[in-house]
Design a protein around this motif. Sequence first.
Motif, PDB file in Angstrom:
ATOM      1  N   VAL A   5       0.871  -1.176   0.000  1.00 39.34           N
ATOM      2  CA  VAL A   5       0.000   0.000   0.000  1.00 39.34           C
ATOM      3  C   VAL A   5       0.908   1.225   0.000  1.00 39.34           C
ATOM      4  O   VAL A   5       1.849   1.301   0.800  1.00 39.34           O
ATOM      5  CB  VAL A   5      -0.920   0.033   1.240  1.00 39.34           C
ATOM      6  CG1 VAL A   5      -1.621   1.392   1.355  1.00 39.34           C
ATOM      7  CG2 VAL A   5      -1.947  -1.085   1.170  1.00 39.34           C
ATOM      8  N   ALA A  31      -3.131  -0.893  -3.199  1.00 36.80           N
ATOM      9  CA  ALA A  31      -3.959   0.268  -2.868  1.00 36.80           C
ATOM     10  C   ALA A  31      -3.094   1.509  -2.749  1.00 36.80           C
ATOM     11  O   ALA A  31      -1.898   1.430  -2.458  1.00 36.80           O
ATOM     12  CB  ALA A  31      -4.724   0.048  -1.562  1.00 36.80           C
ATOM     13  N   GLU A  32      -3.723   2.665  -2.988  1.00 31.29           N
ATOM     14  CA  GLU A  32      -3.083   3.957  -2.782  1.00 31.29           C
ATOM     15  C   GLU A  32      -3.856   4.714  -1.702  1.00 31.29           C
ATOM     16  O   GLU A  32      -5.068   4.546  -1.568  1.00 31.29           O
ATOM     17  CB  GLU A  32      -3.083   4.776  -4.074  1.00 31.29           C
ATOM     18  CG  GLU A  32      -2.323   4.134  -5.222  1.00 31.29           C
ATOM     19  CD  GLU A  32      -2.406   4.974  -6.486  1.00 31.29           C
ATOM     20  OE1 GLU A  32      -2.387   6.221  -6.364  1.00 31.29           O
ATOM     21  OE2 GLU A  32      -2.503   4.393  -7.581  1.00 31.29           O
ATOM     22  N   ALA A  33      -3.143   5.525  -0.932  1.00 34.40           N
ATOM     23  CA  ALA A  33      -3.778   6.300   0.137  1.00 34.40           C
ATOM     24  C   ALA A  33      -3.224   7.716   0.129  1.00 34.40           C
ATOM     25  O   ALA A  33      -2.034   7.919  -0.067  1.00 34.40           O
ATOM     26  CB  ALA A  33      -3.525   5.640   1.494  1.00 34.40           C
ATOM     27  N   GLU A  38      -6.625   6.730   5.327  1.00 38.38           N
ATOM     28  CA  GLU A  38      -6.858   5.838   4.190  1.00 38.38           C
ATOM     29  C   GLU A  38      -5.889   4.662   4.208  1.00 38.38           C
ATOM     30  O   GLU A  38      -6.252   3.540   3.841  1.00 38.38           O
ATOM     31  CB  GLU A  38      -6.718   6.614   2.881  1.00 38.38           C
ATOM     32  CG  GLU A  38      -7.817   7.625   2.633  1.00 38.38           C
ATOM     33  CD  GLU A  38      -7.679   8.324   1.291  1.00 38.38           C
ATOM     34  OE1 GLU A  38      -6.824   7.888   0.473  1.00 38.38           O
ATOM     35  OE2 GLU A  38      -8.404   9.300   1.044  1.00 38.38           O
ATOM     36  N   ALA A  39      -4.657   4.905   4.643  1.00 40.22           N
ATOM     37  CA  ALA A  39      -3.654   3.837   4.693  1.00 40.22           C
ATOM     38  C   ALA A  39      -4.065   2.747   5.674  1.00 40.22           C
ATOM     39  O   ALA A  39      -3.968   1.543   5.375  1.00 40.22           O
ATOM     40  CB  ALA A  39      -2.296   4.413   5.084  1.00 40.22           C
ATOM     41  N   ALA A  42      -7.055   0.798   4.297  1.00 38.85           N
ATOM     42  CA  ALA A  42      -6.645  -0.117   3.227  1.00 38.85           C
ATOM     43  C   ALA A  42      -5.916  -1.328   3.784  1.00 38.85           C
ATOM     44  O   ALA A  42      -6.115  -2.459   3.330  1.00 38.85           O
ATOM     45  CB  ALA A  42      -5.748   0.618   2.228  1.00 38.85           C
ATOM     46  N   ARG A  45      -8.276  -3.779   5.343  1.00 44.52           N
ATOM     47  CA  ARG A  45      -9.068  -4.482   4.337  1.00 44.52           C
ATOM     48  C   ARG A  45      -8.236  -5.477   3.535  1.00 44.52           C
ATOM     49  O   ARG A  45      -8.699  -6.580   3.218  1.00 44.52           O
ATOM     50  CB  ARG A  45      -9.689  -3.440   3.396  1.00 44.52           C
ATOM     51  CG  ARG A  45     -10.658  -4.013   2.370  1.00 44.52           C
ATOM     52  CD  ARG A  45     -11.323  -2.907   1.565  1.00 44.52           C
ATOM     53  NE  ARG A  45     -10.414  -2.264   0.621  1.00 44.52           N
ATOM     54  CZ  ARG A  45      -9.903  -1.060   0.770  1.00 44.52           C
ATOM     55  NH1 ARG A  45     -10.175  -0.336   1.865  1.00 44.52           N
ATOM     56  NH2 ARG A  45      -9.099  -0.543  -0.146  1.00 44.52           N
ATOM     57  N   LEU A  46      -6.990  -5.116   3.227  1.00 43.08           N
ATOM     58  CA  LEU A  46      -6.195  -5.894   2.270  1.00 43.08           C
ATOM     59  C   LEU A  46      -5.034  -6.670   2.879  1.00 43.08           C
ATOM     60  O   LEU A  46      -4.462  -7.541   2.236  1.00 43.08           O
ATOM     61  CB  LEU A  46      -5.654  -4.952   1.190  1.00 43.08           C
ATOM     62  CG  LEU A  46      -6.720  -4.203   0.382  1.00 43.08           C
ATOM     63  CD1 LEU A  46      -6.088  -3.099  -0.440  1.00 43.08           C
ATOM     64  CD2 LEU A  46      -7.486  -5.177  -0.507  1.00 43.08           C
ATOM     65  N   VAL A  51       3.547  -1.328   3.987  1.00 45.23           N
ATOM     66  CA  VAL A  51       2.950  -0.029   3.694  1.00 45.23           C
ATOM     67  C   VAL A  51       4.086   0.976   3.538  1.00 45.23           C
ATOM     68  O   VAL A  51       4.907   1.133   4.454  1.00 45.23           O
ATOM     69  CB  VAL A  51       1.995   0.447   4.804  1.00 45.23           C
ATOM     70  CG1 VAL A  51       1.528   1.879   4.525  1.00 45.23           C
ATOM     71  CG2 VAL A  51       0.789  -0.486   4.915  1.00 45.23           C
TER      72      VAL A  51
END
Length: 225
Positions: A5, A31-33, A38-39, A42, A45-46, A51
């Motif tokens: 991420v 993913a991007e944050a 948001e990080a 994500a 979730r993932l 990161v």
Amino acid sequence: MIRVVVAEDQWAVRSGLVMILDSAPDVEVVAEAADGEEAVAAARRLRPDVVLMDVRMPRRDGISATRELTGMGVDVLILTTFDLDEYVFGALRAGAAGFLLKDIEADDLVAAVRVVARGEGMIAPAVTRRLIREFAGAGRPPGRFGSGGPAAWTAPGAAALAQLTPREREVLGCVGEGLSNQQIARRLGITETTAKTHVSRILAKLDLRSRVQAAIIAQELDGSV
């Protein structure tokens, strides 16, 4: 595949990082944050392997996010311009697995992600030198990371260091040199799994959250390990 991420608030910078990482055959940006909030979302979730985290971001900074992510067992690689301010020390205390400067070369960035994904630490040499200088300037002995930057550095005491076996002291010295588990194993004539076990025990005995913290301690001791 190493699942990553990327958390960076500047779109252009983030896009460049994503392009570099996605070009590696064994790395996938999942993913991007644009901020720490948001990080974390994500990562929950993932469940990525790594990161890649900017420090100064709106809404939620990278330090607060790093603290939560490491508590979840996610490895965080900090990307910073490195002003040696409270943010950087905060990341160190939060248990970040590595620190990179934003002017890092593309190949070095990919290599750093691979290192952290293996459960090892990664810290730019320039960062290490400045961290050591800053802690030394604070006039504090090596020890645990408190809550207020270098001035909060408190000694673990001789008893904590005395817990280390002679082999663990050797391993700690190798960590201070920036050696990987594979390199430690080769130097000391042990297996890579054994080297990893020694590092884990060192962190536990010295009450540290990351390999980077152990490297700082080893370099502060400088030969007395």
